[in-house]
Scaffold this motif. Structure first.
Motif, PDB file in Angstrom:
ATOM      1  N   ASP A 105       0.820  -1.217   0.000  1.00  0.00           N
ATOM      2  CA  ASP A 105       0.000   0.000   0.000  1.00  0.00           C
ATOM      3  C   ASP A 105       0.856   1.271   0.000  1.00  0.00           C
ATOM      4  O   ASP A 105       0.653   2.185   0.795  1.00  0.00           O
ATOM      5  N   LYS A 106       1.826   1.313  -0.912  1.00  0.00           N
ATOM      6  CA  LYS A 106       2.677   2.489  -1.111  1.00  0.00           C
ATOM      7  C   LYS A 106       2.513   2.944  -2.548  1.00  0.00           C
ATOM      8  O   LYS A 106       2.433   2.138  -3.463  1.00  0.00           O
ATOM      9  N   ASP A 107       2.485   4.263  -2.759  1.00  0.00           N
ATOM     10  CA  ASP A 107       2.179   4.797  -4.083  1.00  0.00           C
ATOM     11  C   ASP A 107       3.382   5.058  -4.979  1.00  0.00           C
ATOM     12  O   ASP A 107       3.207   5.318  -6.161  1.00  0.00           O
ATOM     13  N   THR A 108       4.595   5.019  -4.439  1.00  0.00           N
ATOM     14  CA  THR A 108       5.780   5.274  -5.267  1.00  0.00           C
ATOM     15  C   THR A 108       6.913   4.343  -4.827  1.00  0.00           C
ATOM     16  O   THR A 108       6.897   3.824  -3.707  1.00  0.00           O
ATOM     17  N   THR A 109       7.893   4.199  -5.699  1.00  0.00           N
ATOM     18  CA  THR A 109       9.061   3.410  -5.297  1.00  0.00           C
ATOM     19  C   THR A 109       9.815   4.131  -4.182  1.00  0.00           C
ATOM     20  O   THR A 109      10.397   3.475  -3.315  1.00  0.00           O
ATOM     21  N   ALA A 115       9.910   3.054   3.453  1.00  0.00           N
ATOM     22  CA  ALA A 115       9.301   2.096   4.378  1.00  0.00           C
ATOM     23  C   ALA A 115      10.170   0.848   4.561  1.00  0.00           C
ATOM     24  O   ALA A 115       9.762  -0.090   5.235  1.00  0.00           O
ATOM     25  N   LYS A 116      11.333   0.855   3.924  1.00  0.00           N
ATOM     26  CA  LYS A 116      12.279  -0.263   4.010  1.00  0.00           C
ATOM     27  C   LYS A 116      11.671  -1.571   3.510  1.00  0.00           C
ATOM     28  O   LYS A 116      11.888  -2.639   4.081  1.00  0.00           O
ATOM     29  N   VAL A 117      10.916  -1.462   2.425  1.00  0.00           N
ATOM     30  CA  VAL A 117      10.296  -2.631   1.810  1.00  0.00           C
ATOM     31  C   VAL A 117      11.249  -3.282   0.808  1.00  0.00           C
ATOM     32  O   VAL A 117      10.870  -4.137   0.049  1.00  0.00           O
ATOM     33  N   THR A 118      12.486  -2.894   0.832  1.00  0.00           N
ATOM     34  CA  THR A 118      13.452  -3.411  -0.128  1.00  0.00           C
ATOM     35  C   THR A 118      13.899  -4.829   0.187  1.00  0.00           C
ATOM     36  O   THR A 118      14.702  -5.397  -0.530  1.00  0.00           O
ATOM     37  N   GLY A 119      13.373  -5.413   1.240  1.00  0.00           N
ATOM     38  CA  GLY A 119      13.677  -6.801   1.551  1.00  0.00           C
ATOM     39  C   GLY A 119      14.764  -6.952   2.592  1.00  0.00           C
ATOM     40  O   GLY A 119      15.208  -5.980   3.199  1.00  0.00           O
ATOM     41  N   PRO A 120      15.199  -8.186   2.771  1.00  0.00           N
ATOM     42  CA  PRO A 120      16.216  -8.444   3.787  1.00  0.00           C
ATOM     43  C   PRO A 120      17.538  -7.775   3.443  1.00  0.00           C
ATOM     44  O   PRO A 120      17.784  -7.405   2.294  1.00  0.00           O
ATOM     45  N   LEU A 132      13.330  -3.443  -9.019  1.00  0.00           N
ATOM     46  CA  LEU A 132      14.354  -2.412  -8.906  1.00  0.00           C
ATOM     47  C   LEU A 132      13.866  -1.344  -7.930  1.00  0.00           C
ATOM     48  O   LEU A 132      12.973  -0.558  -8.252  1.00  0.00           O
ATOM     49  N   PHE A 133      14.415  -1.338  -6.745  1.00  0.00           N
ATOM     50  CA  PHE A 133      14.025  -0.357  -5.737  1.00  0.00           C
ATOM     51  C   PHE A 133      14.834   0.917  -5.931  1.00  0.00           C
ATOM     52  O   PHE A 133      15.817   1.171  -5.237  1.00  0.00           O
ATOM     53  N   VAL A 134      14.400   1.711  -6.892  1.00  0.00           N
ATOM     54  CA  VAL A 134      15.008   2.992  -7.230  1.00  0.00           C
ATOM     55  C   VAL A 134      13.865   3.966  -7.461  1.00  0.00           C
ATOM     56  O   VAL A 134      12.852   3.602  -8.068  1.00  0.00           O
ATOM     57  N   PRO A 135      13.961   5.196  -7.008  1.00  0.00           N
ATOM     58  CA  PRO A 135      12.881   6.154  -7.258  1.00  0.00           C
ATOM     59  C   PRO A 135      12.596   6.295  -8.764  1.00  0.00           C
ATOM     60  O   PRO A 135      13.509   6.208  -9.583  1.00  0.00           O
ATOM     61  N   GLY A 136      11.325   6.510  -9.073  1.00  0.00           N
ATOM     62  CA  GLY A 136      10.923   6.706 -10.461  1.00  0.00           C
ATOM     63  C   GLY A 136       9.717   5.891 -10.859  1.00  0.00           C
ATOM     64  O   GLY A 136       9.259   5.962 -11.995  1.00  0.00           O
ATOM     65  N   GLY A 137       9.173   5.111  -9.921  1.00  0.00           N
ATOM     66  CA  GLY A 137       7.991   4.306 -10.207  1.00  0.00           C
ATOM     67  C   GLY A 137       6.798   4.790  -9.419  1.00  0.00           C
ATOM     68  O   GLY A 137       6.930   5.220  -8.271  1.00  0.00           O
ATOM     69  N   VAL A 138       5.620   4.722 -10.037  1.00  0.00           N
ATOM     70  CA  VAL A 138       4.374   5.164  -9.394  1.00  0.00           C
ATOM     71  C   VAL A 138       3.302   4.090  -9.607  1.00  0.00           C
ATOM     72  O   VAL A 138       3.132   3.591 -10.724  1.00  0.00           O
ATOM     73  N   LEU A 139       2.617   3.748  -8.537  1.00  0.00           N
ATOM     74  CA  LEU A 139       1.484   2.828  -8.609  1.00  0.00           C
ATOM     75  C   LEU A 139       0.294   3.574  -9.208  1.00  0.00           C
ATOM     76  O   LEU A 139       0.005   4.709  -8.812  1.00  0.00           O
TER      77      LEU A 139
END
Length: 178
Positions: A105-109, A115-120, A132-139
């Motif tokens: 439930d997050k709207d952008t990368t 939120a530290k959703v990048t995994g372990p 790819l956890f890099v800014p530039g994506g939008v839900l």
């Protein structure tokens, strides 16, 4: 031969009866047809074009990719002078925004990263080829918050700038998501 056919028919019939009597636990039958909400190709194309146009007005040539609810590319617009890797990076940003944005439930990368959703710590999620956890994506969401896909932008001099263009494009085109 006729006796063999009668015996085979009898075995088949008894098997059918036995199969009918040995019914397992009852299961609720789900719908036979599943429908999914997604953008039309025209709106997906307008969204990608808006992101490229907005970034171009700011002086950056980018690629914008829209993914549909299956996670596949639906529309891609590539600026005139983007580097080769921006094509795959824009797709991966869109895919990540869609797949993980919907799940968490997050709207952008950027929001996923914050939120530290990048995994372990071992980076296991980043080994998935599309992620790819890099800014530039939008839900992509409708006004009721239902999910329609993702938009990814790549090519500006920094992911935050890519994401600013993507957010502006979604703001411009999202009234047509209804």
């Amino acid at each position: 031969m006729a006796a063999y056919r009668r015996m085979a028919a009898g075995l088949l019939a008894s098997g059918m009866v036995a199969g009918t009597l040995a019914v397992g636990p009852a299961r609720a039958a789900g719908p036979a047809v599943i429908t999914t909400q997604k953008l039309s190709w025209e709106i997906a194309d307008q969204l990608a074009a808006a992101a490229v146009r907005i970034c171009a007005a700011r002086g950056w040539s980018v690629t914008a990719a829209v993914v549909d609810p299956s996670g596949h590319e639906q529309a891609i617009i590539k600026g005139d002078t983007v580097p080769l890797q921006s094509l795959s990076v824009s797709y991966r940003k869109a895919y990540t925004a869609y797949a993980y944005g919907m799940t968490f439930d997050k709207d952008t990368t950027s929001a996923l990263i914050a939120a530290k959703v990048t995994g372990p710590a071992n980076g296991a999620l980043n080994t998935i080829p599309q992620v790819l956890f890099v800014p530039g994506g939008v839900l992509l969401r409708r006004a009721d918050r239902s999910v329609l896909g993702g938009l990814g932008v790549s090519g500006a001099p920094g992911g935050e700038l890519d994401e600013a263009c993507a957010v502006a494009a979604v703001k411009e085109v999202s009234p047509r998501f209804q």
